[in-house]
Motif scaffolding. Structure first.
Motif, mmCIF file in Angstrom:
data_model
loop_
_atom_site.group_PDB
_atom_site.id
_atom_site.type_symbol
_atom_site.label_atom_id
_atom_site.label_comp_id
_atom_site.label_asym_id
_atom_site.label_seq_id
_atom_site.Cartn_x
_atom_site.Cartn_y
_atom_site.Cartn_z
ATOM 1 N N THR A 57 0.834 -1.203 0.000
ATOM 2 C CA THR A 57 0.000 0.000 0.000
ATOM 3 C C THR A 57 0.869 1.253 0.000
ATOM 4 O O THR A 57 0.504 2.274 -0.594
ATOM 5 C CB THR A 57 -0.935 -0.002 1.224
ATOM 6 N N SER A 58 2.039 1.168 0.641
ATOM 7 C CA SER A 58 2.965 2.310 0.703
ATOM 8 C C SER A 58 3.849 2.410 -0.536
ATOM 9 O O SER A 58 4.730 3.259 -0.607
ATOM 10 C CB SER A 58 3.864 2.177 1.927
ATOM 11 N N GLY A 59 3.646 1.503 -1.500
ATOM 12 C CA GLY A 59 4.444 1.526 -2.725
ATOM 13 C C GLY A 59 5.724 0.733 -2.637
ATOM 14 O O GLY A 59 6.587 0.837 -3.500
ATOM 15 N N GLY A 60 5.836 -0.092 -1.591
ATOM 16 C CA GLY A 60 7.039 -0.892 -1.411
ATOM 17 C C GLY A 60 6.923 -2.271 -2.010
ATOM 18 O O GLY A 60 5.869 -2.682 -2.491
ATOM 19 N N SER A 61 8.015 -2.973 -1.955
ATOM 20 C CA SER A 61 8.101 -4.348 -2.428
ATOM 21 C C SER A 61 8.428 -5.234 -1.227
ATOM 22 O O SER A 61 9.497 -5.081 -0.617
ATOM 23 C CB SER A 61 9.179 -4.467 -3.508
ATOM 24 N N PHE A 62 7.529 -6.142 -0.886
ATOM 25 C CA PHE A 62 7.698 -6.981 0.297
ATOM 26 C C PHE A 62 8.300 -8.328 -0.101
ATOM 27 O O PHE A 62 7.887 -8.947 -1.079
ATOM 28 C CB PHE A 62 6.356 -7.214 0.996
ATOM 29 N N THR A 63 9.277 -8.766 0.681
ATOM 30 C CA THR A 63 9.899 -10.066 0.470
ATOM 31 C C THR A 63 9.810 -10.849 1.764
ATOM 32 O O THR A 63 10.289 -10.379 2.807
ATOM 33 C CB THR A 63 11.387 -9.916 0.078
ATOM 34 N N LYS A 64 9.189 -12.037 1.698
ATOM 35 C CA LYS A 64 9.120 -12.897 2.874
ATOM 36 C C LYS A 64 10.444 -13.636 3.011
ATOM 37 O O LYS A 64 11.054 -14.024 2.023
ATOM 38 C CB LYS A 64 7.994 -13.911 2.751
ATOM 39 N N ALA A 65 10.864 -13.830 4.248
ATOM 40 C CA ALA A 65 12.094 -14.577 4.503
ATOM 41 C C ALA A 65 11.815 -16.064 4.281
ATOM 42 O O ALA A 65 10.702 -16.532 4.538
ATOM 43 C CB ALA A 65 12.581 -14.331 5.916
ATOM 44 N N PRO A 66 12.829 -16.768 3.815
ATOM 45 C CA PRO A 66 12.622 -18.218 3.594
ATOM 46 C C PRO A 66 12.423 -18.969 4.885
ATOM 47 O O PRO A 66 12.707 -18.547 5.929
ATOM 48 C CB PRO A 66 13.923 -18.659 2.927
#
Length: 66
Positions: A57-66
């Motif tokens: 929503t803030s324009g970011g790119s989210f990456t989940k940790a493995p």
């Protein structure tokens, strides 16, 4: 600059500021924004799914940790 960031760490009594990368142990996800990257750890009280939604929503790119 780093002086401002260091002063923010003084607010949280358990935080320590360092000019080095964040530790990778227990990371649950990262939100990469234009200006910075927020790193979230297993102890963070908000679930990763909610963090991901807020990041996008803030324009970011989210990456989940493995």
């Amino acid at each position: 600059g780093s002086d401002n960031l260091a002063s923010l760490c003084k607010i949280a009594k358990t935080a320590t500021f360092a000019m080095s990368p964040c530790p990778t142990a227990n990371v649950t996800g990262r939100c990469a924004l234009k200006e910075h990257t927020d790193v979230y750890y297993a102890s963070y009280p908000i679930p990763a799914t909610e963090l991901e939604m807020a990041c996008r929503t803030s324009g970011g790119s989210f990456t989940k940790a493995p």
